[in-house]
Each structure stands twice: as C-alpha cells, then as structure tokens.
Design an enzyme around this catalytic site. Structure first.
Site, short mmCIF file in Angstrom:
data_model
loop_
_atom_site.label_atom_id
_atom_site.label_comp_id
_atom_site.label_asym_id
_atom_site.label_seq_id
_atom_site.Cartn_x
_atom_site.Cartn_y
_atom_site.Cartn_z
CB CYS A 198 62.88 52.04 44.19
SG CYS A 198 63.74 51.57 45.44
CB CYS A 217 60.40 50.85 51.61
SG CYS A 217 61.14 52.45 51.01
CB CYS A 218 56.19 50.10 48.35
SG CYS A 218 57.43 49.92 47.92
CB CYS A 221 54.15 49.89 45.49
SG CYS A 221 52.55 50.68 44.96
CB CYS A 241 61.15 56.50 45.41
SG CYS A 241 59.78 56.30 46.23
#
Length: 223
Positions: free
Chosen positions: A190, A104-105, A215, A187
């Site tokens: 998170c 995702c990162c 990240c 985000c």
C-alpha cells in the site's frame, strides 16, 4: 513537552511507524524525559509490525534502536484474524474497496494498537497538520476518546522544512527508502514512491481519494 510530561503519572507510549516525524518526536521525547530525571514517567516505544513491512524497514528498526539506545517493542496482528483476512483478500484485495482496505488495516494495525496502548496514560505521535487534509486539524495536545488517554503531537505545527532541518541538525538516521522518493512509509502493498509535485502522503493508498487516506489509528479528539 517537558511541562506536559511532568503532569503525567502513568506510563506513556511513543508510536513508532518509521517516518522522519517519528525519529524527531522520539528525539524530543527522550530529551524531555532526561530533563525530568527520576520524576519522568516510564516510557514504552512501540511499533505495529503488520507482517507486510518493507525489508528496508526491518533493517531501519535495528538502526534506530542502536542510535537512540532504546528497544522498540513490536506488536503483531492476531494470527487467526490474519489468516482469515488473507484467505478473503489475498495479496491485493484491499484495493477493491475502501471497506476491504479498512478491514485489512483494522486487523493489521488498529487491533494491535489497542494492545499497545492498554494501561498507558499518554500516547506520543509524529502527526503533523501539514502532512495531509486528513490531519489538518491536529493539535499539540488532544484527548483520544477511543483509548481514553492524552495524545501528544509535538510536531503538530511543524512544516516539512522544519522537520528536515531538525533531523539533519541532530544527524538522526532516516528510513533508507526516503532516498528513493518515498515520503511516507507503511505496508509494502500500500506504499509507493512520491512523484514530483505530489504531497508527502500521496504514496499511501494512492488509489483512494485524499480524504480517505487514514488507517483508523488516529480518530479525532479534543484535549
């Protein structure tokens, strides 16, 4: 910082991620560039808009631009990759494993960073050694091997108190979520507020071990 900037012949970039560290670093950088006058290298201030930011972050973006009288360029993740990621993970799938969270990162932050740093000679950040165990070795000057540029971390040795004092002394606006006990803001899915006694990055990826809380933007390198 001024002496370092005076030796740079290409473009420089400041990565703005809406932290108090970033506004302090930007304040320092703009002062150093102003002192260099016509010999100052060109600057781009940029941010990585992951499309998962807090609504308060969007408002703060405009506030910072107005305060410093600079534009902050937004870099976005690739639409095709984002749709694929969301189909695989949904809203909360990044919490299922470290690998899924890293993916995702990668899509939302690491890939756009590569675009932001393309053609740049130096990268200024707000990293501090006191932030977390993953950043304890941060130096003021480093060489980023992945992006092949100089990485300047002017706040590397600053304490929490020194940062707070600098921001207050110069009346620099900070993210409104700081008033709600958020100390490191990323985000929305998170990031949470920090509880009493926790370190300042405890609210980032709080379900992971401290040594995993990065990240992928900041790989270790040497100057």
């Amino acid at each position: 910082m001024q002496n370092t900037l005076d030796k740079i012949r290409g473009r420089i970039a400041l990565a703005f991620s809406y932290q108090a560290e970033d506004v302090a670093a930007l304040h320092l950088l703009l002062a150093a560039l102003a002192a260099l006058g016509d010999s100052a290298p060109p600057l781009e201030v940029f941010t990585l808009d992951t499309r998962k930011l807090f609504p308060e972050t969007e408002k703060y973006h405009a506030e910072v631009e107005a305060f410093f009288r600079v534009g902050i360029t937004k870099y976005y993740p690739d639409d095709t990759e984002t749709k694929k990621l969301e189909a695989e993970l949904g809203e909360w799938g990044m919490r299922e494993s470290l690998e899924k969270r890293h993916e995702c990162c990668r899509v939302r932050k690491v890939a756009p960073l590569g675009k932001a740093l393309a053609g740049k000679s130096a990268w200024v950040t707000g990293l501090r050694a006191a932030q977390s165990v993953t950043r304890s070795a941060v130096q003021v000057l480093e060489y980023d091997e992945k992006y092949r540029l100089l990485k300047i971390n002017p706040l590397a040795a600053w304490s929490d108190a020194e940062l707070a004092e600098y921001v207050a002394a110069h009346r620099i606006p900070v993210h409104p979520l700081y008033a709600q006990d958020f100390k490191s803001i990323g985000c929305a899915p998170c990031t949470r507020a920090v509880k009493k006694g926790e370190d300042i990055r405890a609210g980032r990826w709080w379900w992971e071990n401290p040594e995993h809380k990065e990240c992928g933007l900041h790989l270790r390198g040497k100057a």
